[in-house]
Each structure stands twice: as C-alpha cells, then as structure tokens.
Design a protein around this motif. Structure first.
Motif, mmCIF file in Angstrom:
data_model
loop_
_atom_site.group_PDB
_atom_site.id
_atom_site.type_symbol
_atom_site.label_atom_id
_atom_site.label_comp_id
_atom_site.label_asym_id
_atom_site.label_seq_id
_atom_site.Cartn_x
_atom_site.Cartn_y
_atom_site.Cartn_z
ATOM 1 N N SER A 4 0.860 -1.185 0.000
ATOM 2 C CA SER A 4 0.000 0.000 0.000
ATOM 3 C C SER A 4 0.896 1.234 0.000
ATOM 4 C CB SER A 4 -0.880 0.018 1.250
ATOM 5 O OG SER A 4 -0.071 0.259 2.400
ATOM 6 N N ILE A 5 0.305 2.378 -0.221
ATOM 7 C CA ILE A 5 1.083 3.613 -0.201
ATOM 8 C C ILE A 5 1.707 3.820 1.186
ATOM 9 C CG2 ILE A 5 -0.795 5.196 0.368
ATOM 10 C CD1 ILE A 5 0.458 7.107 -1.791
ATOM 11 N N GLY A 6 0.989 3.429 2.242
ATOM 12 C CA GLY A 6 1.535 3.529 3.598
ATOM 13 C C GLY A 6 2.748 2.631 3.784
ATOM 14 N N ASP A 7 2.680 1.420 3.217
ATOM 15 C CA ASP A 7 3.824 0.500 3.286
ATOM 16 C C ASP A 7 5.034 1.109 2.578
ATOM 17 O OD1 ASP A 7 2.226 -1.448 4.540
ATOM 18 O OD2 ASP A 7 1.717 -2.407 2.622
ATOM 19 N N VAL A 8 4.784 1.709 1.415
ATOM 20 C CA VAL A 8 5.867 2.295 0.627
ATOM 21 C C VAL A 8 6.477 3.481 1.371
ATOM 22 C CG1 VAL A 8 6.477 3.403 -1.566
ATOM 23 C CG2 VAL A 8 4.900 1.468 -1.539
ATOM 24 N N LYS A 11 8.722 1.961 3.927
ATOM 25 C CA LYS A 11 9.889 1.285 3.342
ATOM 26 C C LYS A 11 10.890 2.262 2.724
ATOM 27 C CE LYS A 11 8.472 -3.377 2.134
ATOM 28 N NZ LYS A 11 9.645 -3.953 2.772
ATOM 29 N N THR A 12 10.408 3.326 2.137
ATOM 30 C CA THR A 12 11.290 4.223 1.377
ATOM 31 C C THR A 12 11.640 5.515 2.096
ATOM 32 O OG1 THR A 12 9.467 5.379 0.287
ATOM 33 C CG2 THR A 12 10.334 3.377 -0.809
ATOM 34 N N GLY A 13 10.798 5.928 3.030
ATOM 35 C CA GLY A 13 11.006 7.222 3.666
ATOM 36 C C GLY A 13 10.444 8.376 2.851
ATOM 37 N N LEU A 14 9.893 8.068 1.682
ATOM 38 C CA LEU A 14 9.237 9.094 0.876
ATOM 39 C C LEU A 14 7.855 9.358 1.457
ATOM 40 C CD1 LEU A 14 10.096 7.704 -2.663
ATOM 41 C CD2 LEU A 14 11.183 9.639 -1.515
ATOM 42 N N SER A 15 7.390 10.570 1.295
ATOM 43 C CA SER A 15 6.057 10.888 1.800
ATOM 44 C C SER A 15 4.987 10.433 0.810
ATOM 45 C CB SER A 15 5.922 12.395 2.019
ATOM 46 O OG SER A 15 5.910 13.072 0.775
ATOM 47 N N ALA A 16 3.776 10.268 1.307
ATOM 48 C CA ALA A 16 2.651 9.924 0.435
ATOM 49 C C ALA A 16 2.456 11.037 -0.599
ATOM 50 C CB ALA A 16 1.387 9.715 1.257
ATOM 51 N N TYR A 17 2.659 12.282 -0.186
ATOM 52 C CA TYR A 17 2.559 13.414 -1.103
ATOM 53 C C TYR A 17 3.540 13.242 -2.254
ATOM 54 C CZ TYR A 17 3.146 18.035 -3.084
ATOM 55 O OH TYR A 17 3.241 19.078 -3.962
ATOM 56 N N THR A 18 4.804 12.877 -1.940
ATOM 57 C CA THR A 18 5.828 12.693 -2.974
ATOM 58 C C THR A 18 5.430 11.577 -3.937
ATOM 59 O OG1 THR A 18 7.577 13.513 -1.534
ATOM 60 C CG2 THR A 18 8.265 12.114 -3.380
ATOM 61 N N LEU A 19 4.936 10.481 -3.402
ATOM 62 C CA LEU A 19 4.518 9.364 -4.252
ATOM 63 C C LEU A 19 3.388 9.782 -5.181
ATOM 64 C CD1 LEU A 19 4.676 6.546 -1.576
ATOM 65 C CD2 LEU A 19 6.258 6.886 -3.494
ATOM 66 N N ARG A 20 2.426 10.525 -4.652
ATOM 67 C CA ARG A 20 1.318 10.993 -5.500
ATOM 68 C C ARG A 20 1.815 11.984 -6.551
ATOM 69 N NH1 ARG A 20 -1.268 11.172 -0.246
ATOM 70 N NH2 ARG A 20 -2.521 9.287 -0.023
ATOM 71 N N ALA A 40 -1.336 -0.342 -5.744
ATOM 72 C CA ALA A 40 -0.714 -1.557 -5.211
ATOM 73 C C ALA A 40 0.701 -1.622 -5.765
ATOM 74 C CB ALA A 40 -1.515 -2.791 -5.595
ATOM 75 N N TYR A 41 1.664 -1.193 -4.967
ATOM 76 C CA TYR A 41 3.056 -1.140 -5.392
ATOM 77 C C TYR A 41 3.681 -2.529 -5.322
ATOM 78 C CZ TYR A 41 2.692 3.937 -4.901
ATOM 79 O OH TYR A 41 2.325 5.244 -5.024
ATOM 80 N N SER A 42 4.526 -2.834 -6.296
ATOM 81 C CA SER A 42 5.235 -4.118 -6.340
ATOM 82 C C SER A 42 6.696 -3.895 -5.933
ATOM 83 C CB SER A 42 5.188 -4.692 -7.753
ATOM 84 O OG SER A 42 5.959 -3.886 -8.630
ATOM 85 N N ASP A 43 7.420 -4.994 -5.783
ATOM 86 C CA ASP A 43 8.857 -4.892 -5.511
ATOM 87 C C ASP A 43 9.566 -4.155 -6.642
ATOM 88 O OD1 ASP A 43 8.883 -6.202 -2.991
ATOM 89 O OD2 ASP A 43 8.819 -8.149 -3.979
ATOM 90 N N GLU A 44 9.134 -4.400 -7.862
ATOM 91 C CA GLU A 44 9.722 -3.706 -9.018
ATOM 92 C C GLU A 44 9.451 -2.199 -8.931
ATOM 93 O OE1 GLU A 44 11.887 -3.188 -12.535
ATOM 94 O OE2 GLU A 44 11.799 -4.873 -11.133
ATOM 95 N N ASP A 45 8.260 -1.830 -8.483
ATOM 96 C CA ASP A 45 7.943 -0.409 -8.309
ATOM 97 C C ASP A 45 8.866 0.227 -7.275
ATOM 98 O OD1 ASP A 45 5.822 -0.686 -10.110
ATOM 99 O OD2 ASP A 45 4.380 -1.124 -8.503
ATOM 100 N N LEU A 46 9.172 -0.507 -6.213
ATOM 101 C CA LEU A 46 10.089 0.002 -5.190
ATOM 102 C C LEU A 46 11.487 0.196 -5.773
ATOM 103 C CD1 LEU A 46 9.027 -2.050 -2.030
ATOM 104 C CD2 LEU A 46 8.322 0.253 -2.700
ATOM 105 N N ARG A 47 11.911 -0.709 -6.642
ATOM 106 C CA ARG A 47 13.209 -0.544 -7.304
ATOM 107 C C ARG A 47 13.205 0.699 -8.196
ATOM 108 N NH1 ARG A 47 13.030 -6.157 -6.700
ATOM 109 N NH2 ARG A 47 11.899 -6.577 -8.630
ATOM 110 N N TRP A 48 12.091 0.926 -8.889
ATOM 111 C CA TRP A 48 11.972 2.138 -9.702
ATOM 112 C C TRP A 48 12.041 3.394 -8.830
ATOM 113 C CZ3 TRP A 48 12.706 3.598 -14.439
ATOM 114 C CH2 TRP A 48 12.643 2.671 -15.466
ATOM 115 N N LEU A 49 11.404 3.359 -7.692
ATOM 116 C CA LEU A 49 11.455 4.516 -6.788
ATOM 117 C C LEU A 49 12.890 4.793 -6.346
ATOM 118 C CD1 LEU A 49 8.246 3.954 -4.668
ATOM 119 C CD2 LEU A 49 8.750 5.936 -6.120
#
Length: 148
Positions: A4-8, A11-20, A40-49
């Motif tokens: 979820s966006i909260g999980d991301v 995991k990343t330290g990025l804010s929900a605002y930044t992700l949006r 619904a973010y995937s592991d690949e999406d996290l690598r892209w981030l």
C-alpha cells in the motif's frame, strides 16, 4: 508482493505526497491499482522509486526522469538516448565533484588554521606558520584553482 502507499512510505522514507506527485508527473506509470482502485506497489515499483531518487539526487529534473522512463518503456530502440543521458549526467557529476573537492580542501585548511589559532591563541601567529602559508598558497593562489 503488493504494498500500500503507507507501506511504501515506511519502506522508502518518501512521503505519500511525494509518491502521488511522482504519479501525477508520470514517473510511476507502471504502478497498478487493485480492484478497489487503490495503488498496489510491487517490488519492481520500489526498485523504480530507488532509481528515481538516485536520478533526482544526481540533479536530473522531473521532466528528464520522465523522459528516461518513457525511453525505457519504448524499449531497445532508445538504448542510445539512455546511454547518452547517463554519460552526460556522469560528466556533470564529475565536474561537480571536482568543484566540491576544491571547496572541501579550502574548508579543511580553514579548520586546521583555526584549530592552530585556538591552540596558540592568535590567528596571525597561526597564519604566518610556514605550513599554513604553503597550504594557503597552494589552495587559494594556484592558477589551476581558477579553472575549477
């Protein structure tokens, strides 16, 4: 795995605002939404981030990162453009690192000088020590210094 966006955020330290914001700017075209319409973010999406953050840290603008992602999605026909992007960015970073090295050396000089001045109780005495005069000449009066 799906996040979820909260999980991301966790995991990343990025804010929900930044992700949006990244999504709105076209930097996350690959993030899927579940049946409820929730990202619904995937592991690949996290690598892209991670890559997006690296590119931002290197000084690329959002539009340049978006262009890179578009090229990536276009496939092998854009390999040369992607290579050029990274070669140019590396050259820019190397110049910046050289400039910062010069600045760091001058800061270290000042730190050493003031440490010595504190030790002896007088800036003029420390400044006139041979080792500081040599360092000052090398760091502040070198013609090569003007090119950096």
């Amino acid at each position: 795995m799906s996040y979820s966006i909260g999980d991301v955020v966790k995991k990343t330290g990025l804010s929900a605002y930044t992700l949006r914001y990244y999504e709105k700017e076209g930097l996350l075209p690959f993030v899927k939404k579940n049946s409820s319409g929730v990202r619904a973010y995937s592991d690949e999406d996290l690598r892209w981030l991670t890559m997006i953050e690296c590119l931002k840290d290197s000084g690329l603008q959002i539009k340049e990162i978006r262009q890179y992602i578009e090229w990536f999605n276009e496939g092998d026909s854009t390999l040369a453009q992607r290579l050029s992007l990274f070669e140019n960015r590396r050259k820019i970073l190397e110049k910046e690192m050289a400039r910062l090295t010069v600045a760091m050396n001058k800061i270290r000089y000042k730190e050493l000088l003031y440490r010595e001045a504190v030790r002896v109780g007088n800036l003029d005495i420390a400044t006139n020590e041979r080792r500081f005069m040599q360092l000052k000449k090398k760091l502040f009066e070198s013609p090569d210094d003007f090119d950096k």
